[in-house]
Design a protein around this motif. Sequence first.
Motif, short mmCIF file in Angstrom:
data_model
loop_
_atom_site.label_atom_id
_atom_site.label_comp_id
_atom_site.label_asym_id
_atom_site.label_seq_id
_atom_site.Cartn_x
_atom_site.Cartn_y
_atom_site.Cartn_z
N ALA A 233 52.02 36.77 5.81
CA ALA A 233 50.84 36.66 4.92
C ALA A 233 50.87 35.35 4.14
O ALA A 233 49.86 34.63 4.07
N PHE A 234 52.02 35.01 3.54
CA PHE A 234 52.07 33.83 2.68
C PHE A 234 52.01 32.53 3.49
O PHE A 234 51.32 31.58 3.10
N LEU A 235 52.72 32.48 4.63
CA LEU A 235 52.68 31.26 5.45
C LEU A 235 51.28 31.04 6.03
O LEU A 235 50.77 29.91 6.02
N THR A 236 50.65 32.13 6.51
CA THR A 236 49.28 32.01 7.03
C THR A 236 48.32 31.63 5.90
O THR A 236 47.44 30.77 6.08
N GLY A 237 48.50 32.25 4.73
CA GLY A 237 47.63 31.94 3.59
C GLY A 237 47.74 30.48 3.16
O GLY A 237 46.72 29.84 2.86
N ALA B 112 48.03 43.09 7.45
CA ALA B 112 47.45 43.06 8.79
C ALA B 112 47.83 41.84 9.61
O ALA B 112 47.49 41.75 10.78
N ILE B 113 48.57 40.88 9.02
CA ILE B 113 48.84 39.62 9.73
C ILE B 113 50.15 39.73 10.50
O ILE B 113 51.21 39.88 9.91
N SER B 114 50.04 39.63 11.82
CA SER B 114 51.24 39.71 12.67
C SER B 114 51.86 38.32 12.85
O SER B 114 51.26 37.31 12.49
N ARG B 115 53.07 38.30 13.44
CA ARG B 115 53.71 37.00 13.68
C ARG B 115 52.92 36.18 14.71
O ARG B 115 52.82 34.96 14.60
N MET C 25 50.10 34.50 12.97
CA MET C 25 50.58 33.34 12.21
C MET C 25 50.74 32.12 13.12
O MET C 25 50.33 31.01 12.76
N TRP C 26 51.30 32.33 14.31
CA TRP C 26 51.48 31.19 15.22
C TRP C 26 50.14 30.67 15.75
O TRP C 26 49.99 29.46 15.98
N THR C 27 49.18 31.58 15.95
CA THR C 27 47.83 31.15 16.37
C THR C 27 47.20 30.27 15.30
O THR C 27 46.60 29.22 15.59
N VAL C 28 47.32 30.68 14.03
CA VAL C 28 46.78 29.88 12.92
C VAL C 28 47.51 28.54 12.83
O VAL C 28 46.89 27.50 12.54
N PHE C 29 48.83 28.54 13.09
CA PHE C 29 49.59 27.29 13.06
C PHE C 29 49.07 26.31 14.14
O PHE C 29 48.92 25.11 13.88
N ALA C 30 48.77 26.84 15.34
CA ALA C 30 48.22 25.99 16.41
C ALA C 30 46.87 25.42 15.99
O ALA C 30 46.58 24.23 16.21
#
Length: 286
Positions: free
Chosen positions: A14-18, A135-138, A141-146
Amino acid sequence: MIENIVRFEFLQNAFLTGIMIGFLAPFLGVFIVVRRLSLIADALSHITLAGIAAGLLIQAKVAFVTAFNPLYTALLFSVIGSLLIEKLRSLYASFQELSIPIILSGGIGLSVIFISLANGFNQDLFYYLFGSINAISRSDMWTVFAILIVVSSVLVFLYKELVFLSFDEEHAKASGMPTKKVHFVFIVIVALVIAASMRIVGIMLVSALMTLPVATSIRIAKGFKETIVLSIVFGELAVVGGLVAAYYLELPSGGTIVMVSIALLCIVLLWKKVKLMFVAKTAQID
């Protein structure tokens, strides 16, 4: 709180994606607000909702794809929606704003149909509408990073063109700049960021994260670059503050992030008013 973030994977996600969304959404939001295209974010968020509903329908009806991630259909629908907006803007050259209600209405219509076919409103769809810290899966998170890497690269590569297009579109066209191609790329990356933001902020609130930090920074920034920097700072404060409040109060993350954004806007407006009153009083004394 720090100890819990280290211990629990869902809090790390959650925090890294946020933090990534807190950077991307206000950054793009500055260009959207300057170009007076704020409603495009609303139109794309509604067509993204249709993509989520289609993904949930696939999950419910196709037995061998129960692990299918609706984020991928959301990305697909969001990009298609951005392409349709561009096509409609060219067809209605004298009434370009018509493209937004057409796509917005189509998104709502498709969403209702897909939700009905999936046998109604379920908990997953509620998370997508209003955001959730759980609700945020790992893989999300990687999709958002891409998406962060792709969108940041485009913004760096096309920064000068986007600034030129934002402040003087007619001059940009006259100078020979491929304005249609630049705008096309811009609207596609906006679609990607909106689809990426829905898990953390929620589809119904994502446009707020693109506009409220910009509205706050405009009141105190002294130039375009300073507006971008302050918008990102206010965006990060809103996301991190909202996630902390959502965790302790057990509330949807989207709503708390938006309310922290509004609180920051109110603080800046009040500080600006007090500062002007102080300057006026000092001038009277002198």
